[in-house]
Write a protein that holds these residues in place. Structure first.
Motif, mmCIF file in Angstrom:
data_model
loop_
_atom_site.group_PDB
_atom_site.id
_atom_site.type_symbol
_atom_site.label_atom_id
_atom_site.label_comp_id
_atom_site.label_asym_id
_atom_site.label_seq_id
_atom_site.Cartn_x
_atom_site.Cartn_y
_atom_site.Cartn_z
ATOM 1 N N GLN A 12 0.832 -1.213 0.000
ATOM 2 C CA GLN A 12 0.000 0.000 0.000
ATOM 3 C C GLN A 12 0.866 1.263 0.000
ATOM 4 O O GLN A 12 0.593 2.214 -0.720
ATOM 5 C CB GLN A 12 -0.948 0.001 1.207
ATOM 6 N N LYS A 14 3.890 1.437 -1.139
ATOM 7 C CA LYS A 14 4.499 1.468 -2.461
ATOM 8 C C LYS A 14 3.546 2.083 -3.492
ATOM 9 O O LYS A 14 3.944 2.918 -4.304
ATOM 10 C CB LYS A 14 4.845 0.028 -2.853
ATOM 11 N N LYS A 15 2.278 1.687 -3.440
ATOM 12 C CA LYS A 15 1.273 2.247 -4.349
ATOM 13 C C LYS A 15 1.071 3.741 -4.083
ATOM 14 O O LYS A 15 0.936 4.540 -5.019
ATOM 15 C CB LYS A 15 -0.067 1.516 -4.196
ATOM 16 N N ASP A 16 1.051 4.080 -2.806
ATOM 17 C CA ASP A 16 0.877 5.497 -2.453
ATOM 18 C C ASP A 16 2.057 6.346 -2.963
ATOM 19 O O ASP A 16 1.852 7.456 -3.467
ATOM 20 C CB ASP A 16 0.744 5.661 -0.942
ATOM 21 N N GLN A 18 3.956 5.621 -5.541
ATOM 22 C CA GLN A 18 3.824 5.700 -6.999
ATOM 23 C C GLN A 18 2.774 6.740 -7.385
ATOM 24 O O GLN A 18 2.982 7.536 -8.296
ATOM 25 C CB GLN A 18 3.460 4.325 -7.580
ATOM 26 N N GLN A 19 1.664 6.760 -6.677
ATOM 27 C CA GLN A 19 0.613 7.741 -6.937
ATOM 28 C C GLN A 19 1.119 9.148 -6.658
ATOM 29 O O GLN A 19 0.827 10.081 -7.396
ATOM 30 C CB GLN A 19 -0.626 7.439 -6.087
ATOM 31 N N LEU A 20 1.900 9.286 -5.604
ATOM 32 C CA LEU A 20 2.485 10.584 -5.264
ATOM 33 C C LEU A 20 3.432 11.053 -6.366
ATOM 34 O O LEU A 20 3.405 12.227 -6.744
ATOM 35 C CB LEU A 20 3.218 10.485 -3.927
ATOM 36 N N ARG A 21 4.262 10.135 -6.889
ATOM 37 C CA ARG A 21 5.155 10.492 -7.997
ATOM 38 C C ARG A 21 4.359 10.963 -9.215
ATOM 39 O O ARG A 21 4.712 11.954 -9.861
ATOM 40 C CB ARG A 21 6.001 9.286 -8.395
ATOM 41 N N GLU A 22 3.287 10.247 -9.554
ATOM 42 C CA GLU A 22 2.453 10.612 -10.707
ATOM 43 C C GLU A 22 1.782 11.973 -10.494
ATOM 44 O O GLU A 22 1.723 12.788 -11.402
ATOM 45 C CB GLU A 22 1.413 9.525 -10.970
ATOM 46 N N ASP A 23 1.287 12.176 -9.270
ATOM 47 C CA ASP A 23 0.654 13.458 -8.965
ATOM 48 C C ASP A 23 1.670 14.607 -9.052
ATOM 49 O O ASP A 23 1.363 15.688 -9.569
ATOM 50 C CB ASP A 23 0.028 13.434 -7.564
ATOM 51 N N SER A 26 2.404 15.290 -12.667
ATOM 52 C CA SER A 26 1.258 15.987 -13.253
ATOM 53 C C SER A 26 1.243 17.450 -12.810
ATOM 54 O O SER A 26 0.998 18.352 -13.622
ATOM 55 C CB SER A 26 -0.029 15.290 -12.841
#
Length: 107
Positions: A12, A14-16, A18-23, A26
């Motif tokens: 979880q 790790k997913k967070d 990755q989502q933070l990197r994408e955000d 962006s």
């Protein structure tokens, strides 16, 4: 159970991340595009204002040139009028002025 729960939390996180990197990527793109737009509009505004300032300066220069031309025309007209009023006196004065300048240049 404890190991599975720890593994789930790790996944979880790790997913967070990755989502933070994408955000973050962006957000960086959005800010970059916004800055490009701001720079473009600022450049356009500077061009417009410099064109307006140049036009104002050119107009003021043209007005000053017109005033100087009018003053010169008036002075020429006044001199012509004085010569027409007293032609003999004008010729004598020009002769004397010529003699004076000639004497000054001889020295």
């Amino acid at each position: 159970m404890e190991a599975k729960s720890g593994q789930d939390e790790y996944n979880q996180v790790k997913k967070d991340l990755q989502q933070l990197r994408e955000d973050l990527a962006s957000l960086t793109r959005a800010v970059s595009e916004g800055q490009k737009s701001n720079i473009s509009s600022l450049r356009d505004e500077i061009r417009r204002e410099s064109r307006e300032a140049f036009d104002q300066v050119r107009q003021h220069g043209q007005d000053a040139l017109n005033r100087a031309k009018d003053a010169g025309d008036k002075a020429i007209h006044d001199v012509e009028h004085k010569i027409e009023e007293r032609p003999f006196l004008s010729v004598v004065l020009m002769f004397l002025l010529g003699v004076l300048v000639g004497k000054l240049l001889d020295r």
